[in-house]
Design a protein around this motif. Sequence first.
Motif, PDB file in Angstrom:
ATOM      1  N   MET A 165       0.553  -0.876   0.077  1.00 34.81           N
ATOM      2  CA  MET A 165      -0.329   0.114  -0.258  1.00 34.81           C
ATOM      3  C   MET A 165       0.868   1.020  -0.126  1.00 34.81           C
ATOM      4  SD  MET A 165      -2.843  -0.769   2.210  1.00 34.81           S
ATOM      5  CE  MET A 165      -4.753   0.756   1.669  1.00 34.81           C
ATOM      6  N   ALA A 166       1.952   1.509   0.290  1.00 30.52           N
ATOM      7  CA  ALA A 166       3.020   2.447   0.638  1.00 30.52           C
ATOM      8  C   ALA A 166       3.723   2.744  -1.096  1.00 30.52           C
ATOM      9  CB  ALA A 166       3.765   1.797   1.761  1.00 30.52           C
ATOM     10  N   ARG A 167       3.667   1.450  -1.069  1.00 28.12           N
ATOM     11  CA  ARG A 167       4.085   1.780  -2.450  1.00 28.12           C
ATOM     12  C   ARG A 167       3.766   2.005  -3.657  1.00 28.12           C
ATOM     13  NH1 ARG A 167       6.062  -3.588  -2.733  1.00 28.12           N
ATOM     14  NH2 ARG A 167       4.113  -4.367  -4.290  1.00 28.12           N
ATOM     15  N   THR A 168       2.242   2.315  -3.459  1.00 27.02           N
ATOM     16  CA  THR A 168       1.134   2.459  -4.496  1.00 27.02           C
ATOM     17  C   THR A 168       0.575   4.464  -4.054  1.00 27.02           C
ATOM     18  OG1 THR A 168       0.310   0.414  -4.839  1.00 27.02           O
ATOM     19  CG2 THR A 168      -1.440   2.235  -4.808  1.00 27.02           C
ATOM     20  N   PHE A 169       0.637   4.250  -2.784  1.00 23.99           N
ATOM     21  CA  PHE A 169      -0.448   5.434  -2.186  1.00 23.99           C
ATOM     22  C   PHE A 169       0.838   6.526  -1.299  1.00 23.99           C
ATOM     23  CE2 PHE A 169      -2.927   2.948  -1.567  1.00 23.99           C
ATOM     24  CZ  PHE A 169      -4.999   3.307  -2.161  1.00 23.99           C
ATOM     25  N   LEU A 170       2.551   6.615  -1.345  1.00 24.98           N
ATOM     26  CA  LEU A 170       3.436   7.176  -1.602  1.00 24.98           C
ATOM     27  C   LEU A 170       4.300   7.117  -2.170  1.00 24.98           C
ATOM     28  CD1 LEU A 170       2.318   6.227   1.756  1.00 24.98           C
ATOM     29  CD2 LEU A 170       4.195   6.572   2.705  1.00 24.98           C
ATOM     30  N   HIS A 171       5.147   8.513  -2.461  1.00 31.95           N
ATOM     31  CA  HIS A 171       6.009   8.987  -3.845  1.00 31.95           C
ATOM     32  C   HIS A 171       7.249   9.258  -2.763  1.00 31.95           C
ATOM     33  CE1 HIS A 171       7.490  10.111  -6.936  1.00 31.95           C
ATOM     34  NE2 HIS A 171       7.813  10.993  -7.011  1.00 31.95           N
ATOM     35  N   GLN A 172       8.462   9.118  -2.840  1.00 30.58           N
ATOM     36  CA  GLN A 172       9.600   9.423  -2.592  1.00 30.58           C
ATOM     37  C   GLN A 172       9.766   9.448  -0.690  1.00 30.58           C
ATOM     38  OE1 GLN A 172      10.986  12.203  -4.931  1.00 30.58           O
ATOM     39  NE2 GLN A 172      11.904  11.115  -6.333  1.00 30.58           N
ATOM     40  N   GLY A 173       8.733   8.229  -0.622  1.00 29.19           N
ATOM     41  CA  GLY A 173       8.382   8.311   1.556  1.00 29.19           C
ATOM     42  C   GLY A 173       6.934   9.380   1.994  1.00 29.19           C
ATOM     43  N   ARG A 174       6.524  10.369   0.875  1.00 30.46           N
ATOM     44  CA  ARG A 174       5.736  11.408   1.492  1.00 30.46           C
ATOM     45  C   ARG A 174       4.374  10.657   0.640  1.00 30.46           C
ATOM     46  NH1 ARG A 174       3.182  14.495  -2.607  1.00 30.46           N
ATOM     47  NH2 ARG A 174       5.094  14.983  -4.078  1.00 30.46           N
ATOM     48  N   LEU A 175       3.034  10.752   1.391  1.00 36.33           N
ATOM     49  CA  LEU A 175       2.419  10.586   0.695  1.00 36.33           C
ATOM     50  C   LEU A 175       1.693  10.990  -0.465  1.00 36.33           C
ATOM     51  CD1 LEU A 175      -0.077   8.308   2.370  1.00 36.33           C
ATOM     52  CD2 LEU A 175      -1.107  10.708   3.079  1.00 36.33           C
ATOM     53  N   LYS A 176       1.100  10.589  -1.208  1.00 36.35           N
ATOM     54  CA  LYS A 176       0.883  12.294  -2.615  1.00 36.35           C
ATOM     55  C   LYS A 176      -0.517  12.624  -1.920  1.00 36.35           C
ATOM     56  CE  LYS A 176       2.406   8.195  -5.724  1.00 36.35           C
ATOM     57  NZ  LYS A 176       1.934   7.598  -6.823  1.00 36.35           N
ATOM     58  N   ARG A 177      -0.429  13.830  -3.232  1.00 37.61           N
ATOM     59  CA  ARG A 177      -1.709  14.316  -2.529  1.00 37.61           C
ATOM     60  C   ARG A 177      -2.374  15.019  -3.169  1.00 37.61           C
ATOM     61  NH1 ARG A 177       3.667  17.252  -2.312  1.00 37.61           N
ATOM     62  NH2 ARG A 177       4.855  17.084  -0.118  1.00 37.61           N
ATOM     63  N   GLN A 178      -3.672  15.479  -3.413  1.00 43.34           N
ATOM     64  CA  GLN A 178      -5.124  15.766  -3.681  1.00 43.34           C
ATOM     65  C   GLN A 178      -4.708  16.634  -5.343  1.00 43.34           C
ATOM     66  OE1 GLN A 178      -8.113  18.702  -1.922  1.00 43.34           O
ATOM     67  NE2 GLN A 178      -9.213  18.344  -4.602  1.00 43.34           N
ATOM     68  N   GLY A 179      -4.685  15.976  -6.449  1.00 43.16           N
ATOM     69  CA  GLY A 179      -4.466  16.438  -7.205  1.00 43.16           C
ATOM     70  C   GLY A 179      -3.631  15.643  -8.233  1.00 43.16           C
ATOM     71  N   GLU A 180      -2.486  15.344  -7.973  1.00 41.33           N
ATOM     72  CA  GLU A 180      -1.175  13.912  -8.027  1.00 41.33           C
ATOM     73  C   GLU A 180      -2.193  12.871  -8.570  1.00 41.33           C
ATOM     74  OE1 GLU A 180       2.689  15.953  -6.072  1.00 41.33           O
ATOM     75  OE2 GLU A 180       1.632  14.147  -4.490  1.00 41.33           O
ATOM     76  N   ARG A 181      -1.087  12.578 -10.504  1.00 46.61           N
ATOM     77  CA  ARG A 181      -1.620  11.165 -10.275  1.00 46.61           C
ATOM     78  C   ARG A 181      -1.132   9.924  -9.215  1.00 46.61           C
ATOM     79  NH1 ARG A 181      -1.302  10.772 -15.799  1.00 46.61           N
ATOM     80  NH2 ARG A 181      -0.550  13.016 -16.494  1.00 46.61           N
ATOM     81  N   LEU A 182      -2.277   9.242  -9.475  1.00 45.98           N
ATOM     82  CA  LEU A 182      -1.955   8.378  -9.308  1.00 45.98           C
ATOM     83  C   LEU A 182      -2.181   6.877 -10.312  1.00 45.98           C
ATOM     84  CD1 LEU A 182      -1.886   6.538  -5.978  1.00 45.98           C
ATOM     85  CD2 LEU A 182      -5.012   6.184  -6.311  1.00 45.98           C
ATOM     86  N   THR A 183      -1.521   6.053 -10.694  1.00 48.13           N
ATOM     87  CA  THR A 183      -1.530   4.919 -10.935  1.00 48.13           C
ATOM     88  C   THR A 183      -1.154   3.802 -10.358  1.00 48.13           C
ATOM     89  OG1 THR A 183       1.526   5.326 -10.863  1.00 48.13           O
ATOM     90  CG2 THR A 183       0.028   6.142 -13.162  1.00 48.13           C
ATOM     91  N   GLN A 184      -1.750   3.160 -10.154  1.00 51.81           N
ATOM     92  CA  GLN A 184      -0.861   1.625  -9.910  1.00 51.81           C
ATOM     93  C   GLN A 184      -1.157  -0.084 -10.464  1.00 51.81           C
ATOM     94  OE1 GLN A 184      -5.483   1.096  -7.619  1.00 51.81           O
ATOM     95  NE2 GLN A 184      -5.577   3.350  -8.611  1.00 51.81           N
ATOM     96  N   PRO A 185       0.198   0.565 -10.933  1.00 51.00           N
ATOM     97  CA  PRO A 185       0.197  -1.014 -12.053  1.00 51.00           C
ATOM     98  C   PRO A 185       0.404  -2.199 -12.382  1.00 51.00           C
ATOM     99  CG  PRO A 185       2.508  -0.045 -11.204  1.00 51.00           C
ATOM    100  CD  PRO A 185       1.514   0.587 -10.547  1.00 51.00           C
ATOM    101  N   GLU A 186       0.156  -2.637 -10.114  1.00 46.80           N
ATOM    102  CA  GLU A 186       0.121  -3.952 -10.362  1.00 46.80           C
ATOM    103  C   GLU A 186      -1.875  -4.013 -10.437  1.00 46.80           C
ATOM    104  OE1 GLU A 186       1.351  -3.832  -6.091  1.00 46.80           O
ATOM    105  OE2 GLU A 186       3.822  -4.722  -7.613  1.00 46.80           O
ATOM    106  N   LEU A 187      -2.222  -3.164  -9.912  1.00 51.50           N
ATOM    107  CA  LEU A 187      -3.880  -3.325  -9.951  1.00 51.50           C
ATOM    108  C   LEU A 187      -4.068  -3.292 -12.144  1.00 51.50           C
ATOM    109  CD1 LEU A 187      -6.828  -3.942  -8.938  1.00 51.50           C
ATOM    110  CD2 LEU A 187      -7.215  -0.914  -9.000  1.00 51.50           C
ATOM    111  N   ALA A 188      -3.451  -2.405 -12.362  1.00 51.34           N
ATOM    112  CA  ALA A 188      -3.510  -2.896 -13.742  1.00 51.34           C
ATOM    113  C   ALA A 188      -3.168  -4.258 -14.551  1.00 51.34           C
ATOM    114  CB  ALA A 188      -2.818  -1.635 -14.722  1.00 51.34           C
ATOM    115  N   ALA A 189      -2.175  -5.341 -13.862  1.00 52.16           N
ATOM    116  CA  ALA A 189      -1.931  -6.005 -14.613  1.00 52.16           C
ATOM    117  C   ALA A 189      -2.948  -7.133 -14.052  1.00 52.16           C
ATOM    118  CB  ALA A 189      -0.600  -6.285 -13.537  1.00 52.16           C
TER     119      ALA A 189
END
Length: 531
Positions: A165-189
């Motif tokens: 979940m951290a791999r999905t929702f965090l970027h470089q150790g910080r939580l992604k923010r509103q308006g930032e792009r959220l990709t889910q490559p594992e879910l896509a597979a």
Amino acid sequence: MNNLMPTGFHAMVASPHYLATQIGSRILQQGGNAYDAAVAISAALAVVYPHMTGLGGDAFFLMYDARSKKVEALNGSGRAAGQATPEAFRKRGLQAIPHRGVLSAITVPGMVDAWWEVSSKRGRLPWEQLLSPALQFAENGFPISRDLAVWMVRDEPLLRRSVSMARTFLHQGRLKRQGERLTQPELAATLRILQTDGRDAFYNGRLMHSITTSMAHDGGLLTEDDFRAHRSDWVEPISTTYRGNVIYQLPPNSQGFSALMMMNMLERLNVSKLERHSAEFYHCMTEVVKKAFADRDCYLSDPAFVSIPLERLLSKAYASHLLNCIKLQPPHAGQHCSSASGQDTAYAAVRDEEGNAVSFIQSLYFDFGSAYMPGTSGMILQNRGSYFSMDSYHPNRLEPGKRTFHTLMPGMITREGKPFLLMGTQGGEGQPQTQLSIMTGVLDYGCSIQEAIALPRWVYGRTWGEDSDKLRIENRGLDTEAQRLKLWGHDVELLPSWSGVAGQAQGIMIGEQGLLSGAADPRGDGMAIGW
């Protein structure tokens, strides 16, 4: 805070996320019907609203078929694992089912099979086409919405505890923010396999093997046999009448019958004489809710395991008896202590040009469900099974192969045999109460669907960690009314004027000459599109 209410004569879509609504609209314009659009919307929500729903959760569908002129229902909820027994938890030193983690994920995810059933039996577009938009969102990303961002901040410790979940929702150790792009490559597979191989990949193929292998490694209870045995059930909807209209809900294990009980009680009152923003109104609604919840909590479970006296509970005579037990004049709060429940859900509705209508709802139960992703699936499993009781005398006691007490309840009202209102909402205890607010708003106070959804709401009940029930009311100048309610014995808490605690509702109304009106809740990220 009031949204624009679109109207039209051809089709209408309403969902809790604007991207999912757009997908539903696109599917209809590509030649799909309401069933196709519902599956595509549901799949899209499983990607863009991951805090509320996902492939690892359940779904319920309430549908009107324009050809047969019948209302039908599909129960897409999963059953408890064959190894899920109270003894299995006690052997692990647990006296209750955990609310999070792999041991909270003890019911088979039912939503994918529900999609397949709706698509194969009632849709007309290819399965691959219906899942394509969700796959694109997972692969290419989408902007994090306001509601998702709020819940990510609220649940940041939870997200950080899980590597996947951290791999999905965090970027470089910080939580992604509103308006930032959220990709889910594992879910896509995962979606790509599902798109190619169909529901069997999930319940009898490589996805099932991957999920159950990861769960076994992590100490989970769901096995391949549990997935292979899963099926959704086409069930007969239950209903009652209210001032010449017919209200439909799904039967147990859904809590939908509680809303029918409430409306049966209210039918015996002149509700429109109660000023909608008065203490008298909130007292009346709360006391009706308590009476219905008392029976709901006494009986609701899987009808394959427990006898539920629906005929008696839904009778008008029983409604009269319950109403006579309520102290309306002089007002006095009755006693009831509800069971705490999760409230994180996504509801949507579609009506197509042919007259088909679909009212559907899906959930992971808690926000981010079990907070457990098996392996590299990118999929969060639900923790719905954590609502089972370890008490052997409880109607909702944990038993292998059993469906648990389910809060999900899509609603539909027909008038002269045709759909008049499709409605539903996020929330656990709040679902029947918000439907009550919407239905009385439309049927007793003459509101449009947008006006009814925008009315100040109340939520009676108990959330996790509380010892007593509260009556929470959105405060739109209701301080004086709240004081009166307290004098009558209610434990009142005033919420902000547009509170997320009150849930997110959507609805579609079909009026005279076929005019369609759609509404999405201003408390959420939703949108309605019609033409």
